[in-house]
Design a protein around this motif. Structure first.
Motif, PDB file in Angstrom:
ATOM      1  N   LYS A  44       0.838  -1.196   0.000  1.00  0.00           N
ATOM      2  CA  LYS A  44       0.000   0.000   0.000  1.00  0.00           C
ATOM      3  C   LYS A  44       0.878   1.253   0.000  1.00  0.00           C
ATOM      4  O   LYS A  44       1.783   1.372   0.834  1.00  0.00           O
ATOM      5  N   ASP A  45       0.595   2.152  -0.922  1.00  0.00           N
ATOM      6  CA  ASP A  45       1.214   3.484  -0.950  1.00  0.00           C
ATOM      7  C   ASP A  45       2.736   3.449  -0.810  1.00  0.00           C
ATOM      8  O   ASP A  45       3.325   4.157   0.008  1.00  0.00           O
ATOM      9  N   ARG A 101      -9.377  -5.637  11.935  1.00  0.00           N
ATOM     10  CA  ARG A 101      -9.149  -4.554  10.971  1.00  0.00           C
ATOM     11  C   ARG A 101      -8.564  -3.358  11.717  1.00  0.00           C
ATOM     12  O   ARG A 101      -9.098  -2.945  12.754  1.00  0.00           O
ATOM     13  N   THR A 102      -7.475  -2.831  11.192  1.00  0.00           N
ATOM     14  CA  THR A 102      -6.885  -1.629  11.771  1.00  0.00           C
ATOM     15  C   THR A 102      -7.513  -0.418  11.097  1.00  0.00           C
ATOM     16  O   THR A 102      -7.376  -0.225   9.888  1.00  0.00           O
ATOM     17  N   GLU A 103      -8.232   0.382  11.877  1.00  0.00           N
ATOM     18  CA  GLU A 103      -8.900   1.555  11.322  1.00  0.00           C
ATOM     19  C   GLU A 103      -7.888   2.666  11.038  1.00  0.00           C
ATOM     20  O   GLU A 103      -6.740   2.624  11.483  1.00  0.00           O
ATOM     21  N   LYS A 104      -8.328   3.673  10.311  1.00  0.00           N
ATOM     22  CA  LYS A 104      -7.426   4.747   9.918  1.00  0.00           C
ATOM     23  C   LYS A 104      -6.923   5.556  11.107  1.00  0.00           C
ATOM     24  O   LYS A 104      -5.870   6.195  11.027  1.00  0.00           O
ATOM     25  N   ASP A 105      -7.668   5.515  12.215  1.00  0.00           N
ATOM     26  CA  ASP A 105      -7.211   6.229  13.411  1.00  0.00           C
ATOM     27  C   ASP A 105      -6.347   5.344  14.311  1.00  0.00           C
ATOM     28  O   ASP A 105      -5.951   5.742  15.404  1.00  0.00           O
ATOM     29  N   GLY A 106      -6.050   4.119  13.848  1.00  0.00           N
ATOM     30  CA  GLY A 106      -5.211   3.212  14.608  1.00  0.00           C
ATOM     31  C   GLY A 106      -5.956   2.275  15.534  1.00  0.00           C
ATOM     32  O   GLY A 106      -5.357   1.343  16.093  1.00  0.00           O
ATOM     33  N   GLU A 118     -11.119   0.651   1.464  1.00  0.00           N
ATOM     34  CA  GLU A 118     -10.895   1.941   2.121  1.00  0.00           C
ATOM     35  C   GLU A 118      -9.465   2.095   2.617  1.00  0.00           C
ATOM     36  O   GLU A 118      -9.140   3.070   3.300  1.00  0.00           O
ATOM     37  N   GLY A 119      -8.603   1.142   2.277  1.00  0.00           N
ATOM     38  CA  GLY A 119      -7.203   1.232   2.675  1.00  0.00           C
ATOM     39  C   GLY A 119      -6.929   0.818   4.099  1.00  0.00           C
ATOM     40  O   GLY A 119      -5.863   1.127   4.639  1.00  0.00           O
ATOM     41  N   ARG A 120      -7.859   0.102   4.713  1.00  0.00           N
ATOM     42  CA  ARG A 120      -7.666  -0.381   6.081  1.00  0.00           C
ATOM     43  C   ARG A 120      -7.045  -1.776   6.046  1.00  0.00           C
ATOM     44  O   ARG A 120      -7.402  -2.598   5.207  1.00  0.00           O
ATOM     45  N   PHE A 131      -5.381  -5.265   2.366  1.00  0.00           N
ATOM     46  CA  PHE A 131      -5.980  -3.943   2.521  1.00  0.00           C
ATOM     47  C   PHE A 131      -7.337  -3.944   1.851  1.00  0.00           C
ATOM     48  O   PHE A 131      -7.484  -4.426   0.722  1.00  0.00           O
TER      49      PHE A 131
END
Length: 319
Positions: free
Chosen positions: A46-47, A98-103, A83-85, A80
């Motif tokens: 990812k990225d 699942r690791t959310e975008k806020d950690g 949504e990139g999670r 991933f």
């Protein structure tokens, strides 16, 4: 449909069929070793970064080549979502998260019908965003909780279920396969959601299955009865582990070993076995030092195949 349109469609189908039988490796390219990074499982891209697990942590190798710990306590398959999670199999904690975008961490699957899973191993996602995962048990089998219903057969000793499950949403889990595969490990679904592939790798049992299996799925994501097909058989070698599929339908399977064990021979060397959709061996990417565990597409254009093998990370460019 006009004749010209039919001819065009036929030409497209022929080209697609031909590409699925050609080696995808750049001519003359050799696999590159990136070192002993603890790259055991995962991996996922990812990225500009590659994520992989070392048995205890999720590690991230950034664009600068440096590796840092991204998350603790996750030890197996990664992907991933749209949504990139990051979705992970946490074998030690017997769950999928699942690791959310806020950690923060969302538990997607922890129990089935009140029973804890064995050791969630690998996972994939269909076109609708539903997650499928395998739940085998390697090594000691104490503490397994998921069994078939009681039987009235005399002297019948039920075996614990090593199944395949689908996650619709957090906590909503359906079992889609509980027999036909001895020890489901790697998993993938074809881009059209038509086929489910299972790496059936009972590699710590004499005579155990070491086969790549294919099942047909219906529109609801359920396995159609009677559709089990053996695509490739590693016989008495180390069987298939993680795998991926490219746009041409070629299957990239991490399998084999360079060190014989009590249960495995070196008939099939460690590396990535590239198969056609029907199971024809197209090419082979050798790795070392010992067993080959998983693979993923990545790189700037998505045309680099990363392979984890015995804690070492390898890569090879694709066309």
């Amino acid at each position: 449909m006009h004749f010209r349109s039919l001819s065009s469609l036929a030409a497209i189908l022929v080209l697609a069929s031909c590409s699925s039988l050609r080696s995808p490796i750049v001519p003359g390219a050799m696999p590159k070793e990136h070192g002993h990074l603890g790259a055991g499982e995962g991996p996922a891209w990812k990225d500009g970064s590659l994520y992989f697990t070392d048995g205890k942590h999720i590690n991230r190798m950034g664009p600068d080549g440096k590796t840092t710990v991204f998350r603790h306590n996750a030890s197996n398959g990664l992907l991933f979502d749209r949504e990139g999670r990051l979705v992970a199999c946490e074998s030690g904690l017997r769950r999928v998260t699942r690791t959310e975008k806020d950690g923060s961490i969302t538990v997607l699957a922890y129990r089935f019908e009140g029973k804890r899973f064995n050791t969630p191993n690998d996972l994939c996602m269909d076109s609708k965003g539903r997650i499928y995962f395998t739940d085998p048990r390697y090594g000691p089998r104490e503490g397994m909780e998921i069994y078939p219903p009681p039987s009235i057969k005399a002297n019948y000793v039920p075996k614990p279920i090593e199944g395949v499950y689908r996650i619709e949403s957090p906590g909503k889990v359906t079992r889609i396969l509980c027999d036909g595969a001895e020890r489901p490990n790697g998993i993938l679904i074809s881009p059209d959601d038509r086929y489910l592939y299972i790496a059936d790798n009972n590699n710590n049992t004499h005579g155990g299955s070491r086969k790549l299996l294919r099942y047909t799925l219906d529109e609801n994501g359920e396995v159609k009865p009677g559709t089990r097909k053996v695509i490739f058989d590693w016989k008495d070698g180390r069987g298939p582990d993680g795998m991926k599929m490219d746009a041409a339908g070629r299957i990239y399977v991490a399998a084999g070993t360079n060190k014989a064990t009590e249960y495995e021979t070196t008939r099939f060397k460690a590396g990535c076995y590239i198969l056609s959709p029907s199971g024809r061996l197209i090419d082979f990417i050798p790795t070392s030092p010992d067993e080959c565990c998983n693979c993923a597409f990545g790189g700037k254009d998505g045309k680099t195949l990363f392979i984890t093998s015995g804690g070492h990370l390898w890569s090879v460019p694709l066309q």
